[in-house]
Every structure is written in structure tokens, then in C-alpha cells.
Design a protein around this motif. Structure first.
Motif, PDB file in Angstrom:
ATOM      1  N   VAL A 188       0.834  -1.211   0.000  1.00 14.23           N
ATOM      2  CA  VAL A 188       0.000   0.000   0.000  1.00 14.23           C
ATOM      3  C   VAL A 188       0.865   1.257   0.000  1.00 14.23           C
ATOM      4  CG1 VAL A 188      -1.706   1.324   1.324  1.00 14.23           C
ATOM      5  CG2 VAL A 188      -1.934  -1.167   1.117  1.00 14.23           C
ATOM      6  N   ASP A 189       0.534   2.177  -0.907  1.00 19.39           N
ATOM      7  CA  ASP A 189       1.209   3.471  -0.977  1.00 19.39           C
ATOM      8  C   ASP A 189       0.428   4.564  -0.251  1.00 19.39           C
ATOM      9  OD1 ASP A 189       3.369   2.742  -3.025  1.00 19.39           O
ATOM     10  OD2 ASP A 189       1.553   2.208  -4.117  1.00 19.39           O
ATOM     11  N   VAL A 190      -0.905   4.498  -0.351  1.00 15.46           N
ATOM     12  CA  VAL A 190      -1.768   5.541   0.226  1.00 15.46           C
ATOM     13  C   VAL A 190      -2.762   4.869   1.167  1.00 15.46           C
ATOM     14  CG1 VAL A 190      -3.461   7.339  -0.263  1.00 15.46           C
ATOM     15  CG2 VAL A 190      -1.516   6.990  -1.815  1.00 15.46           C
ATOM     16  N   LEU A 191      -2.697   5.249   2.442  1.00 17.00           N
ATOM     17  CA  LEU A 191      -3.613   4.705   3.445  1.00 17.00           C
ATOM     18  C   LEU A 191      -4.703   5.718   3.726  1.00 17.00           C
ATOM     19  CD1 LEU A 191      -4.009   2.292   5.498  1.00 17.00           C
ATOM     20  CD2 LEU A 191      -3.099   3.882   7.204  1.00 17.00           C
ATOM     21  N   ILE A 192      -5.952   5.248   3.749  1.00 17.86           N
ATOM     22  CA  ILE A 192      -7.114   6.087   4.045  1.00 17.86           C
ATOM     23  C   ILE A 192      -7.824   5.461   5.231  1.00 17.86           C
ATOM     24  CG2 ILE A 192      -9.305   6.958   3.162  1.00 17.86           C
ATOM     25  CD1 ILE A 192      -7.904   6.540   0.303  1.00 17.86           C
ATOM     26  N   ALA A 193      -8.124   6.263   6.252  1.00 17.80           N
ATOM     27  CA  ALA A 193      -8.642   5.671   7.485  1.00 17.80           C
ATOM     28  C   ALA A 193      -9.189   6.761   8.384  1.00 17.80           C
ATOM     29  CB  ALA A 193      -7.521   4.916   8.209  1.00 17.80           C
ATOM     30  N   ASN A 194      -9.807   6.318   9.483  1.00 19.16           N
ATOM     31  CA  ASN A 194     -10.011   7.211  10.616  1.00 19.16           C
ATOM     32  C   ASN A 194      -9.255   6.618  11.801  1.00 19.16           C
ATOM     33  OD1 ASN A 194     -11.644   5.208  11.815  1.00 19.16           O
ATOM     34  ND2 ASN A 194     -13.523   6.111  11.013  1.00 19.16           N
ATOM     35  N   PHE A 234       4.253   4.426   4.134  1.00 17.86           N
ATOM     36  CA  PHE A 234       3.246   4.976   3.233  1.00 17.86           C
ATOM     37  C   PHE A 234       3.731   6.306   2.650  1.00 17.86           C
ATOM     38  CE2 PHE A 234       0.347   2.838   6.478  1.00 17.86           C
ATOM     39  CZ  PHE A 234       0.140   1.710   5.700  1.00 17.86           C
ATOM     40  N   LYS A 235       3.302   6.588   1.408  1.00 19.56           N
ATOM     41  CA  LYS A 235       3.590   7.891   0.812  1.00 19.56           C
ATOM     42  C   LYS A 235       2.635   8.955   1.345  1.00 19.56           C
ATOM     43  CE  LYS A 235       5.311   5.952  -3.542  1.00 19.56           C
ATOM     44  NZ  LYS A 235       5.046   5.799  -5.011  1.00 19.56           N
ATOM     45  N   THR A 236       1.387   8.525   1.559  1.00 11.31           N
ATOM     46  CA  THR A 236       0.335   9.450   1.987  1.00 11.31           C
ATOM     47  C   THR A 236      -0.571   8.742   2.983  1.00 11.31           C
ATOM     48  OG1 THR A 236       0.329  10.494  -0.214  1.00 11.31           O
ATOM     49  CG2 THR A 236      -1.584  10.908   1.201  1.00 11.31           C
ATOM     50  N   VAL A 237      -0.997   9.481   4.003  1.00  9.30           N
ATOM     51  CA  VAL A 237      -2.031   8.995   4.916  1.00  9.30           C
ATOM     52  C   VAL A 237      -3.141  10.047   4.930  1.00  9.30           C
ATOM     53  CG1 VAL A 237      -2.641   8.370   7.283  1.00  9.30           C
ATOM     54  CG2 VAL A 237      -0.411   7.701   6.349  1.00  9.30           C
ATOM     55  N   GLY A 238      -4.362   9.609   4.607  1.00  6.81           N
ATOM     56  CA  GLY A 238      -5.511  10.505   4.640  1.00  6.81           C
ATOM     57  C   GLY A 238      -6.458  10.088   5.750  1.00  6.81           C
ATOM     58  N   ILE A 239      -6.831  11.026   6.604  1.00  4.08           N
ATOM     59  CA  ILE A 239      -7.695  10.731   7.749  1.00  4.08           C
ATOM     60  C   ILE A 239      -8.873  11.702   7.750  1.00  4.08           C
ATOM     61  CG2 ILE A 239      -7.864  10.660  10.277  1.00  4.08           C
ATOM     62  CD1 ILE A 239      -4.963   9.822  10.400  1.00  4.08           C
ATOM     63  N   THR A 240     -10.077  11.148   7.876  1.00  6.01           N
ATOM     64  CA  THR A 240     -11.260  11.985   7.986  1.00  6.01           C
ATOM     65  C   THR A 240     -11.509  12.337   9.444  1.00  6.01           C
ATOM     66  OG1 THR A 240     -12.638   9.996   8.051  1.00  6.01           O
ATOM     67  CG2 THR A 240     -12.334  11.048   5.921  1.00  6.01           C
ATOM     68  N   LEU A 241     -11.961  13.560   9.686  1.00  2.00           N
ATOM     69  CA  LEU A 241     -12.153  14.075  11.032  1.00  2.00           C
ATOM     70  C   LEU A 241     -13.608  14.503  11.190  1.00  2.00           C
ATOM     71  CD1 LEU A 241      -8.947  16.317  11.114  1.00  2.00           C
ATOM     72  CD2 LEU A 241      -9.143  13.916  11.775  1.00  2.00           C
ATOM     73  N   ARG A 242     -14.418  13.605  11.713  1.00  2.00           N
ATOM     74  CA  ARG A 242     -15.844  13.875  11.877  1.00  2.00           C
ATOM     75  C   ARG A 242     -16.155  14.213  13.327  1.00  2.00           C
ATOM     76  NH1 ARG A 242     -20.380  12.544   8.975  1.00  2.00           N
ATOM     77  NH2 ARG A 242     -19.276  11.018   7.662  1.00  2.00           N
ATOM     78  N   TYR A 251     -19.636  18.381  12.117  1.00  2.00           N
ATOM     79  CA  TYR A 251     -18.521  19.164  11.599  1.00  2.00           C
ATOM     80  C   TYR A 251     -17.586  18.199  10.885  1.00  2.00           C
ATOM     81  CZ  TYR A 251     -20.051  23.159  14.368  1.00  2.00           C
ATOM     82  OH  TYR A 251     -20.774  24.190  14.887  1.00  2.00           O
ATOM     83  N   TRP A 252     -17.009  18.657   9.798  1.00  2.00           N
ATOM     84  CA  TRP A 252     -16.232  17.764   8.933  1.00  2.00           C
ATOM     85  C   TRP A 252     -14.952  18.452   8.448  1.00  2.00           C
ATOM     86  CZ3 TRP A 252     -16.576  12.754   7.575  1.00  2.00           C
ATOM     87  CH2 TRP A 252     -15.903  12.306   6.440  1.00  2.00           C
ATOM     88  N   SER A 253     -13.849  17.743   8.578  1.00  2.00           N
ATOM     89  CA  SER A 253     -12.579  18.201   8.024  1.00  2.00           C
ATOM     90  C   SER A 253     -11.721  16.973   7.791  1.00  2.00           C
ATOM     91  CB  SER A 253     -11.883  19.188   8.975  1.00  2.00           C
ATOM     92  OG  SER A 253     -11.655  18.591  10.248  1.00  2.00           O
ATOM     93  N   VAL A 254     -10.564  17.165   7.179  1.00  2.00           N
ATOM     94  CA  VAL A 254      -9.685  16.035   6.890  1.00  2.00           C
ATOM     95  C   VAL A 254      -8.238  16.443   7.134  1.00  2.00           C
ATOM     96  CG1 VAL A 254     -11.302  15.295   5.083  1.00  2.00           C
ATOM     97  CG2 VAL A 254      -9.191  16.479   4.433  1.00  2.00           C
ATOM     98  N   MET A 255      -7.396  15.425   7.246  1.00  2.00           N
ATOM     99  CA  MET A 255      -5.957  15.639   7.327  1.00  2.00           C
ATOM    100  C   MET A 255      -5.272  14.779   6.280  1.00  2.00           C
ATOM    101  SD  MET A 255      -3.190  14.832  10.363  1.00  2.00           S
ATOM    102  CE  MET A 255      -3.182  13.091   9.935  1.00  2.00           C
ATOM    103  N   VAL A 256      -4.336  15.369   5.553  1.00  2.00           N
ATOM    104  CA  VAL A 256      -3.474  14.630   4.633  1.00  2.00           C
ATOM    105  C   VAL A 256      -2.052  14.741   5.152  1.00  2.00           C
ATOM    106  CG1 VAL A 256      -2.534  14.540   2.290  1.00  2.00           C
ATOM    107  CG2 VAL A 256      -4.985  14.977   2.646  1.00  2.00           C
TER     108      VAL A 256
END
Length: 339
Positions: A188-194, A234-242, A251-256
């Protein structure tokens, strides 16, 4: 630009007008599923998005494939066979009453898929990206092996791989998830998670994260992203912030997280129409931004805006243009009528 996603698409049945299942005598019909939702998003962004699954060779399977094609998704590699399509019933919540999901997906066509159903050399030929989620492996006996085959071919072909951990306690225990998913992380290069996904699936937790109330601690999120990046490269980690105020207001935001630095998006107050698929829209937008060469902050803003807008659209799939997403990402948040 060819992108491939793999998973299950299900028939979705929802009582109209926020009714409960007990009350209704009719259901609104659509189709959706984590990886299918990502493919639909990317197709609408103009990419050659292929969704790979197995569907029964009957009218319901035909309808699901037709729904995908309606949104521009390519269905060339869908295997046909098995007896049924998975179903899920969605009670859409309101105010302090949360949404509820009831699954009826046992013995679905994808759960009985075999390794020989998918020619990954052909499927991934010329692909730039492959996406899967943690929902798919626990659905059937051979699915972890099918995914392993796909990941090995993607690795050999130099295809970028993204994974949305998407932990589902109704499908497997955290011990089962870790046994299957952790070995996949080398591909995996890009991980997406909370934060909960990371704790349950990868066994990594950080002090300062409040899973019960969803109160945000930016330093803790940056720390957990840094930890998983260091461990799995990982090259990138994306996390959703609910932040959940109620079933209707979030309220909704994200972190990369990239190159050792966290990048936080604008924070949106959302009055929810349908939250299903919002995380998948985030995943799709992050994939799109990466393929388009967006810088880290632009990726975060684009992905946050796309997933924010998905909350306003009924159904699993988004109906959005690049221009609409970019307009919100640039700060146009008033929602004034456009004439």
C-alpha cells in the motif's frame, strides 16, 4: 487515465421520508458499496474508472452493472455468476436518532468468488491506480487470496495502491482483521482511514484521541499518521475528522499527511441529507488529487470539499463536477442560489 477498484456493490433499500423500517410500506432503491462509490466518483472526474466485482447473471446483477455504467464506470472486468446480489437496508436518521444499517449479504456472488474469476494481469494492464478496502476481505473465503493476487500484480506493474481500512465489527474481529490486513500493508502506498480503523486494523493507538465523543486533537492525529507512515512507509495517509453533534449536524474536516507533515483542511458545518459514501468520496478525491499532481494542502482542501458535498446528496454515489468541488474548496460556503 485508468484506475481500478475492487469490492462489492449491493442493492440498497431505504424507507422514504426518514421513516423507520417498521413503518414503511415501500423502499427507495439504489446501489452502492465502498469501492464502487470510489469508482463512480473518479468516473465523474473524467478518469477511466473500472470497477471489478462478481454479480449474479440475473436482472438484479444487470441493474447493478447498469447503475455503474450510468455514472460512467466501466464494467468490462465484472465476473458473472452466483445466485444473488448483497442487499443492505438503510434507515436514515434525523436529529438525535442515528442512521441504522441492516445487512443481507450472506452468500452474495462476490462472497463466493474464486481466484480464477479475475485475470489481474489483464485487469491491471495500463492502470495507474488500484484501490480496495478492508470491507472486502472478510466477505468470502477466497477474497483475501484474490486481493493478494491483485496486490502482487499491481506491485509488479508499478501501479499505485490505496487502501481504505474501513473496519466493520459486524464482519470480523480486530484480531482477524489484523491477521489479514497487516500483511497487505507492504503493497500500500496511500492509506485512508479514521482513528478507529487504525487502532482496530493496524493495532496502533495514540494517547489524546477521544473515540467516543470525536473531540479533535490535531497533534494526536498528526502523531498517529506519523507513526503508521514510519512503520509501513506509506507515501500518503488521509484521515477523515468527523465531529458528530447529532445524526443531522456534523462538523467535517480532513488531514493529509505527506513528507512528514500534516495538512489540515477547512472545517465545514454540515446539515446531513445522506452521509453514506462520504468517506468514499474523500478517498476518491484524494486519489484524483494525487493523480493530478496537487500539492498536499490542495489535496486536503479538494478531498474535504468533495466529501462535505457528498453529505448533501441522496444515494451512495456522488453527483458532482470538479468545478463545484473547487468552488467550495476555494471558500464559497454560503450555499446561495445560483442563477
Amino acid at each position: 487515465m485508468k484506475v481500478v477498484t475492487f469490492g462489492e456493490i449491493m442493492l440498497r433499500l431505504s424507507p422514504p421520508d426518514h421513516k423507520r423500517i417498521f413503518q414503511t410500506d415501500s423502499f427507495d432503491v439504489t446501489y452502492g458499496g465502498a469501492e464502487a462509490n470510489v469508482a463512480a466518483f473518479l468516473a465523474q472526474m473524467g478518469l477511466d474508472a473500472y470497477f471489478v466485482t462478481k454479480l449474479p447473471n440475473n436482472p438484479l446483477g444487470d441493474a447493478a452493472a447498469g447503475h455503474l455504467r450510468k455514472f460512467g464506470v466501466k464494467t468490462d472486468y465484472i465476473a458473472r455468476g452466483g445466485n444473488r446480489i448483497g442487499i443492505y437496508f438503510l434507515e436514515i436518521g434525523a436529529s438525535q436518532r442515528p442512521s441504522k444499517v441492516v445487512y443481507d449479504r450472506a452468500h452474495s456472488a462476490i462472497s463466493e468468488a474464486k481466484r480464477e474469476d479475475f485475470d489481474w494481469e489483464k485487469i491491471l494492464d495500463g492502470a495507474r491506480w488500484f484501490h480496495f478496502s478492508g470491507i472486502t476481505p472478510p466477505l468470502g473465503k477466497e477474497l483475501p487470496l484474490i486481493l493478494e493476487d491483485a496486490l502482487k500484480v499491481a506491485n509488479e506493474k508499478g501501479v499505485t495502491v490505496s487502501c481504505d481500512l474501513n473496519y466493520r465489527a459486524r464482519l470480523w474481529t480486530k484480531e482477524e482483521a489484523q491477521k489479514v490486513m497487516i500483511p497487505f500493508m507492504e503493497y500500500v502506498d496511500v492509506l485512508i482511514a479514521n482513528e478507529e480503523d487504525i487502532e482496530k486494523v493496524l493495532g496502533i493507538s495514540v494517547e489524546g484521541l477521544d473515540l467516543k465523543t470525536g473531540k479533535l486533537n490535531r497533534e494526536a492525529y498528526a502523531k498517529i499518521a506519523e507513526e503508521v507512515t514510519r512503520k509501513y512507509n506509506f507515501k500518503t495517509v488521509g484521515i477523515t475528522l468527523r465531529e458528530s453533534i447529532s445524526a443531522t449536524v456534523n462538523y467535517w474536516s480532513v488531514m493529509v499527511f505527506e513528507n512528514g507533515q500534516p495538512h489540515f483542511s477547512n472545517r465545514y458545518e454540515i446539515h446531513i441529507v445522506d452521509r453514506v459514501g462520504a468517506g468514499d468520496s474523500f478517498a476518491g478525491a484524494l486519489i484524483y488529487g494525487s493523480l493530478m499532481g496537487f500539492d498536499s494542502q490542495k489535496k486536503a482542501e479538494f478531498a474535504a470539499a468533495a466529501s462535505c458535498l457528498k453529505h448533501t446528496i441522496p444515494g451512495d454515489f456522488v453527483v458532482l463536477s470538479i468545478e463545484e468541488i473547487e468552488k467550495l474548496a476555494s471558500g464559497a460556503t454560503s450555499g446561495r442560489v445560483e442563477r
